[in-house]
Design a protein around this motif. Structure first.
Motif, PDB file in Angstrom:
ATOM      1  N   MET A   1      32.911  51.439  29.052  1.00 21.01           N
ATOM      2  CA  MET A   1      31.796  50.943  29.845  1.00 21.01           C
ATOM      3  C   MET A   1      32.046  49.485  30.238  1.00 21.01           C
ATOM      4  SD  MET A   1      29.674  53.470  30.076  1.00 21.01           S
ATOM      5  CE  MET A   1      27.931  53.234  30.162  1.00 21.01           C
ATOM      6  N   ILE A   2      31.630  49.133  31.426  1.00 24.28           N
ATOM      7  CA  ILE A   2      31.798  47.773  31.925  1.00 24.28           C
ATOM      8  C   ILE A   2      30.552  46.957  31.556  1.00 24.28           C
ATOM      9  CG2 ILE A   2      32.061  46.364  34.006  1.00 24.28           C
ATOM     10  CD1 ILE A   2      33.517  48.801  35.237  1.00 24.28           C
ATOM     11  N   GLY A   3      30.751  45.817  30.897  1.00 26.41           N
ATOM     12  CA  GLY A   3      29.628  44.995  30.455  1.00 26.41           C
ATOM     13  C   GLY A   3      29.452  43.717  31.246  1.00 26.41           C
ATOM     14  N   SER A   4      30.539  43.255  31.899  1.00 24.25           N
ATOM     15  CA  SER A   4      30.450  42.049  32.724  1.00 24.25           C
ATOM     16  C   SER A   4      31.636  42.016  33.671  1.00 24.25           C
ATOM     17  CB  SER A   4      30.440  40.780  31.854  1.00 24.25           C
ATOM     18  OG  SER A   4      31.675  40.620  31.194  1.00 24.25           O
ATOM     19  N   LEU A   5      31.499  41.230  34.725  1.00 19.69           N
ATOM     20  CA  LEU A   5      32.592  41.031  35.684  1.00 19.69           C
ATOM     21  C   LEU A   5      32.671  39.551  36.027  1.00 19.69           C
ATOM     22  CD1 LEU A   5      32.018  43.912  38.297  1.00 19.69           C
ATOM     23  CD2 LEU A   5      33.811  43.815  36.559  1.00 19.69           C
ATOM     24  N   ARG A   6      33.906  39.041  36.071  1.00 23.32           N
ATOM     25  CA  ARG A   6      34.140  37.679  36.555  1.00 23.32           C
ATOM     26  C   ARG A   6      35.212  37.780  37.623  1.00 23.32           C
ATOM     27  NH1 ARG A   6      32.999  32.924  34.287  1.00 23.32           N
ATOM     28  NH2 ARG A   6      32.762  33.821  32.208  1.00 23.32           N
ATOM     29  N   GLY A   7      34.884  37.357  38.831  1.00 21.25           N
ATOM     30  CA  GLY A   7      35.860  37.453  39.903  1.00 21.25           C
ATOM     31  C   GLY A   7      35.346  36.854  41.188  1.00 21.25           C
ATOM     32  N   GLU A   8      36.052  37.155  42.279  1.00 17.19           N
ATOM     33  CA  GLU A   8      35.723  36.589  43.580  1.00 17.19           C
ATOM     34  C   GLU A   8      34.836  37.538  44.377  1.00 17.19           C
ATOM     35  OE1 GLU A   8      37.893  35.096  47.716  1.00 17.19           O
ATOM     36  OE2 GLU A   8      39.113  35.666  45.989  1.00 17.19           O
ATOM     37  N   VAL A   9      33.798  36.992  44.975  1.00 23.06           N
ATOM     38  CA  VAL A   9      32.938  37.773  45.860  1.00 23.06           C
ATOM     39  C   VAL A   9      33.692  37.957  47.182  1.00 23.06           C
ATOM     40  CG1 VAL A   9      30.723  37.885  47.066  1.00 23.06           C
ATOM     41  CG2 VAL A   9      30.866  36.772  44.821  1.00 23.06           C
ATOM     42  N   LEU A  10      34.028  39.208  47.517  1.00 19.30           N
ATOM     43  CA  LEU A  10      34.743  39.471  48.760  1.00 19.30           C
ATOM     44  C   LEU A  10      33.791  39.759  49.908  1.00 19.30           C
ATOM     45  CD1 LEU A  10      37.748  41.727  47.636  1.00 19.30           C
ATOM     46  CD2 LEU A  10      37.681  39.253  47.976  1.00 19.30           C
ATOM     47  N   ASP A  11      32.688  40.444  49.597  1.00 16.61           N
ATOM     48  CA  ASP A  11      31.780  40.863  50.661  1.00 16.61           C
ATOM     49  C   ASP A  11      30.403  41.120  50.079  1.00 16.61           C
ATOM     50  OD1 ASP A  11      31.037  41.563  53.226  1.00 16.61           O
ATOM     51  OD2 ASP A  11      31.875  43.582  53.145  1.00 16.61           O
ATOM     52  N   ARG A  12      29.379  40.927  50.920  1.00 17.96           N
ATOM     53  CA  ARG A  12      28.031  41.333  50.522  1.00 17.96           C
ATOM     54  C   ARG A  12      27.439  42.152  51.663  1.00 17.96           C
ATOM     55  NH1 ARG A  12      25.003  35.440  50.259  1.00 17.96           N
ATOM     56  NH2 ARG A  12      25.476  34.781  52.377  1.00 17.96           N
TER      57      ARG A  12
END
Length: 195
Positions: A1-12
């Protein structure tokens, strides 16, 4: 299960999802409108994630603060409240305001959320009273957001405005503003609509 993400926002996207790239992998994450506005493409971000798994899909729901994720998880355990309603609640009422709404049994504030009628709000109020962690209100601030909304609703009703008018105008205003600001903005908006 994924609990968090740290990264670059590519699109909204207009459907309140964002594409976040983490180590070369793009994750589509559903967020509230408030969070969507804060996530600028090309910037780094960190989101707490609720990984929602059903028979037909896996969906990631992202939150800027841990208390938002906890509140979301509490809401989806409530009878008749799915992820979309839970996100709508958080888009309308931040966690501390929601705790205050439940503590004050403010059913009308819950009906400000799109998709929640009076009966659903009353049922949610009963279930959330036992499930929401009231200690989340550690600030001890007497002018908490939920109280401000309740005060303005009462003031507008006392001035003769109808329930529908009040609900519509409060839905368009920020729920975390002080009562004086909310009342001034509500009266300005109502005056413009009646003109």
């Amino acid at each position: 299960m994924i609990g968090s993400l740290r990264g670059e926002v590519l699109d909204r996207n207009l459907d309140t999802t964002v594409l976040i790239e983490v180590a070369g992998v793009g994750y589509i994450v559903s967020v509230t409108e408030r969070t969507l506005a804060e996530l600028e493409p090309g910037t780094e971000t960190f989101l707490y994630i609720h990984h929602h798994v059903t028979e037909t899909a896996e969906t990631l729901f992202g939150f800027r603060a841990k208390d938002e994720r906890i509140t979301f998880q509490t809401l989806i355990k409530t009878n008749g409240v799915g992820p979309s309603i839970a996100m709508a609640v958080l888009a309308t009422h931040p966690p501390t305001a929601l705790v205050d709404i439940v503590a004050n049994n403010d059913v009308a504030a819950l009906t400000l959320v799109s998709g929640i009628g009076k009966k659903t709000a009353e049922r949610m109020m009963v279930e959330l009273r036992d499930r929401l962690s009231l200690p989340m209100l550690d600030s001890g601030d007497a002018t908490s957001p939920g109280s401000a909304v309740a005060e303005v609703r009462e003031a507008l009703a006392g001035l003769g405005y109808g329930t529908d008018e009040i609900r519509d105008v409060l839905r368009d205003l920020p729920s975390d503003a002080p009562s004086a600001t909310l009342l001034r903005d509500a009266l300005k908006s109502l005056g413009a609509k009646r003109a």
